[in-house]
Scaffold this motif. Sequence first.
Motif, mmCIF file in Angstrom:
data_model
loop_
_atom_site.group_PDB
_atom_site.id
_atom_site.type_symbol
_atom_site.label_atom_id
_atom_site.label_comp_id
_atom_site.label_asym_id
_atom_site.label_seq_id
_atom_site.Cartn_x
_atom_site.Cartn_y
_atom_site.Cartn_z
ATOM 1 N N VAL B 103 24.652 -14.851 32.352
ATOM 2 C CA VAL B 103 24.759 -16.308 32.246
ATOM 3 C C VAL B 103 24.856 -16.668 30.770
ATOM 4 C CG1 VAL B 103 23.537 -18.496 32.554
ATOM 5 C CG2 VAL B 103 23.476 -16.789 34.373
ATOM 6 N N LEU B 104 25.819 -17.539 30.454
ATOM 7 C CA LEU B 104 26.011 -17.990 29.072
ATOM 8 C C LEU B 104 25.810 -19.499 28.997
ATOM 9 C CD1 LEU B 104 27.110 -17.591 26.109
ATOM 10 C CD2 LEU B 104 29.414 -17.951 27.068
ATOM 11 N N ALA B 105 25.040 -19.942 27.997
ATOM 12 C CA ALA B 105 24.909 -21.381 27.738
ATOM 13 C C ALA B 105 25.413 -21.643 26.321
ATOM 14 C CB ALA B 105 23.462 -21.823 27.880
ATOM 15 N N ILE B 106 26.340 -22.589 26.207
ATOM 16 C CA ILE B 106 26.935 -22.900 24.899
ATOM 17 C C ILE B 106 26.407 -24.253 24.423
ATOM 18 C CG2 ILE B 106 29.080 -23.185 23.602
ATOM 19 C CD1 ILE B 106 30.526 -21.612 25.778
ATOM 20 N N ALA B 107 25.770 -24.220 23.255
ATOM 21 C CA ALA B 107 25.166 -25.441 22.697
ATOM 22 C C ALA B 107 25.398 -25.433 21.186
ATOM 23 C CB ALA B 107 23.677 -25.486 23.020
ATOM 24 N N THR B 108 26.658 -25.389 20.812
ATOM 25 C CA THR B 108 26.989 -25.205 19.391
ATOM 26 C C THR B 108 27.025 -26.512 18.604
ATOM 27 O OG1 THR B 108 29.247 -25.017 20.220
ATOM 28 C CG2 THR B 108 28.189 -22.993 19.524
ATOM 29 N N THR B 268 33.459 -29.973 30.882
ATOM 30 C CA THR B 268 32.179 -29.653 31.518
ATOM 31 C C THR B 268 31.990 -30.507 32.765
ATOM 32 O OG1 THR B 268 31.276 -29.241 29.303
ATOM 33 C CG2 THR B 268 29.680 -29.564 31.072
ATOM 34 N N HIS B 269 31.450 -29.908 33.811
ATOM 35 C CA HIS B 269 31.170 -30.658 35.043
ATOM 36 C C HIS B 269 30.004 -31.612 34.798
ATOM 37 C CE1 HIS B 269 29.895 -31.537 39.157
ATOM 38 N NE2 HIS B 269 31.130 -31.225 39.506
ATOM 39 N N ARG B 270 30.147 -32.850 35.249
ATOM 40 C CA ARG B 270 29.182 -33.874 34.852
ATOM 41 C C ARG B 270 27.791 -33.719 35.465
ATOM 42 N NH1 ARG B 270 30.098 -39.719 36.356
ATOM 43 N NH2 ARG B 270 31.889 -39.559 34.995
ATOM 44 N N THR B 271 27.654 -33.002 36.561
ATOM 45 C CA THR B 271 26.315 -32.867 37.149
ATOM 46 C C THR B 271 25.769 -31.433 37.114
ATOM 47 O OG1 THR B 271 27.251 -32.653 39.368
ATOM 48 C CG2 THR B 271 26.563 -34.850 38.675
ATOM 49 N N ASN B 272 26.632 -30.426 37.284
ATOM 50 C CA ASN B 272 26.061 -29.068 37.236
ATOM 51 C C ASN B 272 26.206 -28.420 35.855
ATOM 52 O OD1 ASN B 272 28.665 -27.885 37.089
ATOM 53 N ND2 ASN B 272 28.811 -27.722 39.316
ATOM 54 N N LEU B 273 26.914 -29.086 34.949
ATOM 55 C CA LEU B 273 27.043 -28.677 33.544
ATOM 56 C C LEU B 273 27.755 -27.334 33.374
ATOM 57 C CD1 LEU B 273 23.553 -29.898 32.262
ATOM 58 C CD2 LEU B 273 25.751 -31.082 32.096
ATOM 59 N N ASN B 274 28.474 -26.917 34.412
ATOM 60 C CA ASN B 274 29.318 -25.726 34.262
ATOM 61 C C ASN B 274 30.522 -26.033 33.387
ATOM 62 O OD1 ASN B 274 28.595 -24.491 37.437
ATOM 63 N ND2 ASN B 274 28.756 -23.166 35.644
ATOM 64 N N MET B 275 30.895 -25.057 32.564
ATOM 65 C CA MET B 275 32.205 -25.149 31.940
ATOM 66 C C MET B 275 33.243 -25.092 33.058
ATOM 67 S SD MET B 275 33.913 -22.544 29.199
ATOM 68 C CE MET B 275 35.638 -22.692 28.750
ATOM 69 N N GLU B 276 34.235 -25.957 32.998
ATOM 70 C CA GLU B 276 35.236 -26.008 34.074
ATOM 71 C C GLU B 276 35.845 -24.636 34.302
ATOM 72 O OE1 GLU B 276 38.201 -29.023 33.593
ATOM 73 O OE2 GLU B 276 36.723 -30.631 33.711
ATOM 74 N N GLY B 277 35.809 -24.190 35.540
ATOM 75 C CA GLY B 277 36.432 -22.926 35.914
ATOM 76 C C GLY B 277 35.592 -21.699 35.634
ATOM 77 N N ASN B 280 29.527 -19.021 35.619
ATOM 78 C CA ASN B 280 28.349 -18.474 34.918
ATOM 79 C C ASN B 280 28.284 -18.944 33.455
ATOM 80 O OD1 ASN B 280 30.518 -16.956 33.985
ATOM 81 N ND2 ASN B 280 29.275 -15.110 33.701
ATOM 82 N N VAL B 281 29.065 -19.971 33.123
ATOM 83 C CA VAL B 281 29.020 -20.528 31.758
ATOM 84 C C VAL B 281 28.617 -21.994 31.840
ATOM 85 C CG1 VAL B 281 30.301 -20.974 29.631
ATOM 86 C CG2 VAL B 281 30.850 -18.950 31.012
ATOM 87 N N PHE B 282 27.587 -22.360 31.086
ATOM 88 C CA PHE B 282 27.103 -23.736 31.067
ATOM 89 C C PHE B 282 27.249 -24.297 29.652
ATOM 90 C CE2 PHE B 282 24.937 -21.536 34.482
ATOM 91 C CZ PHE B 282 25.078 -22.428 35.543
ATOM 92 N N MET B 313 18.345 -19.734 39.555
ATOM 93 C CA MET B 313 19.374 -18.730 39.837
ATOM 94 C C MET B 313 18.781 -17.323 39.777
ATOM 95 S SD MET B 313 22.445 -20.530 37.663
ATOM 96 C CE MET B 313 23.613 -19.166 37.674
ATOM 97 N N VAL B 314 17.833 -17.113 38.843
ATOM 98 C CA VAL B 314 17.176 -15.810 38.737
ATOM 99 C C VAL B 314 16.252 -15.581 39.931
ATOM 100 C CG1 VAL B 314 15.508 -14.449 37.383
ATOM 101 C CG2 VAL B 314 17.303 -15.782 36.209
ATOM 102 N N LYS B 315 15.496 -16.616 40.284
ATOM 103 C CA LYS B 315 14.447 -16.430 41.304
ATOM 104 C C LYS B 315 14.954 -16.638 42.734
ATOM 105 C CE LYS B 315 10.821 -18.115 38.144
ATOM 106 N NZ LYS B 315 9.723 -17.141 38.184
ATOM 107 N N LEU B 316 15.915 -17.590 42.897
ATOM 108 C CA LEU B 316 16.370 -17.938 44.245
ATOM 109 C C LEU B 316 17.838 -17.588 44.490
ATOM 110 C CD1 LEU B 316 14.901 -21.581 44.464
ATOM 111 C CD2 LEU B 316 13.893 -19.503 45.413
#
Lengths: 76, 377
Positions: B103-108, B268-277, B280-282, B313-316
């Motif tokens: 999982v990648l989170a981008i917050a640059t 970015t998706h407005r509610t799940n914060l996924n990078m479009e397409g 596993n990238v937020f 996602m890790v636990k459930l």
Amino acid sequence: MSNRRIIDARGSYCPGPLMELIATIKMAAVGEEIEILSTDKGSATEIPEWIHKVKHEHVGTEEKSGIWHVLVRKTH
Amino acid sequence: MKILIVGGGMGGTILANNLARRLSNELRSGKTRITLLSASERHMYQPGLLYLAVGRMMPDELYRDQAGLLEPGIDFQVDPVEEFRLDKNEVKTKGGKVHGYDVLAIATGSRPTPEEIPGLAENSEQFYTEETALKMFNRLRRFEGGKVVVAMGVPHKCPMAPLEITFMLYDYFKGRGLLDKVKLHYTYPIGRVHTLENVAKWAAPEMDRLGISYETLFNVKEVDGAKRVVRSEEGGETDYDLLISIPAHRGMEVIEKNGLGQRGWIPTHRTNLNMEGRSNVFVLGDTTNLPISKAGSTAHFEAETLGENIAAMVKLGAPVREYDGKVFCFIEAGLDRATYAMFDYQNPPQPKPPTKAIHWFKLAYNKLYWASARGLL
């Protein structure tokens, strides 16, 4: 349609649909159409007002189920 | 699971700490690893720059060591990413290391770009970096009177900053006994003095009361430093003796260079914060292209949503909640009064009249921020 950019500004209170358009139009190519989706009916008047002032083209505005679709074309 | 967070600002730091607490068992057992990559070993409290510019905070108050803000168990490395290889689920850093991830989170974050408007960088004072805020502080100290114009580019970080600096400057000049020699003039890109209608309804009469003039539908096109004139895209112009600017911002260069988003804003998706397409990238904070405020509180609330979701996602095996567009912004109404605006995708803000108590709370928050970055507040 392929050359149309969509700004989904539904529920955007800040910066708001017009600010989103001002930011986005910088990124668009001349001739490109931009469709702004807004839940603020004020967009139906303030966006065309700004477009007129800066001499881009207001193609049209349509309301569908409480969402205003404002279509503009970048002209310069 | 390997969780990789790129960016050590407010969003990345809160997310890392939130995840480390939620996944403490998994970190101890080695089932999960959290890596945070940042460009700096220091963490800056960016809202403090506004206060620095008027001498109400000191430069050293803006910083803490990043490592000291992080929960034990987070693998923190000062080594900024240069290449995002999303198809391979890996990044390559400036130091040459390759980090794989599940999982990648981008917050640059974002950067001010005053140079994009002709004449703006060299002819205006700004407060979006430590260097420019200090320069503005020294310019204000030497200023003995004349017309002060506040102008801005779009989009800009912290949508309350234009109003805040205007009201703070009023009190600053009042404190120096210069009000009779200073004329404050505020400009704004759309047809009212703030994009939030209810904030504009409060701010315009306040400006009228204080004798601050304003001009709307004013998007800065160019600054003529020789003539001391600012011209707008709409055909207007105003002269100035001192120009204060809130520059337009772009996302970081690495985002543009890697083709992740035009002008550095990642779709970015407005509610799940996924990078479009990319499931596993937020994306969080200023880096998104979402139509919401580029502000620390946005990054904070997005980080809390993502912390809960990635831990789930890790636990459930699946995320459990959606980001609702929540933003909370203090609004300084001078040097001793403040109000605030809180809103989300469904509910507009209803700001209250400014009070000293809210201003004091904002000053307290300037200290409490470090608890917030640790994920404790």
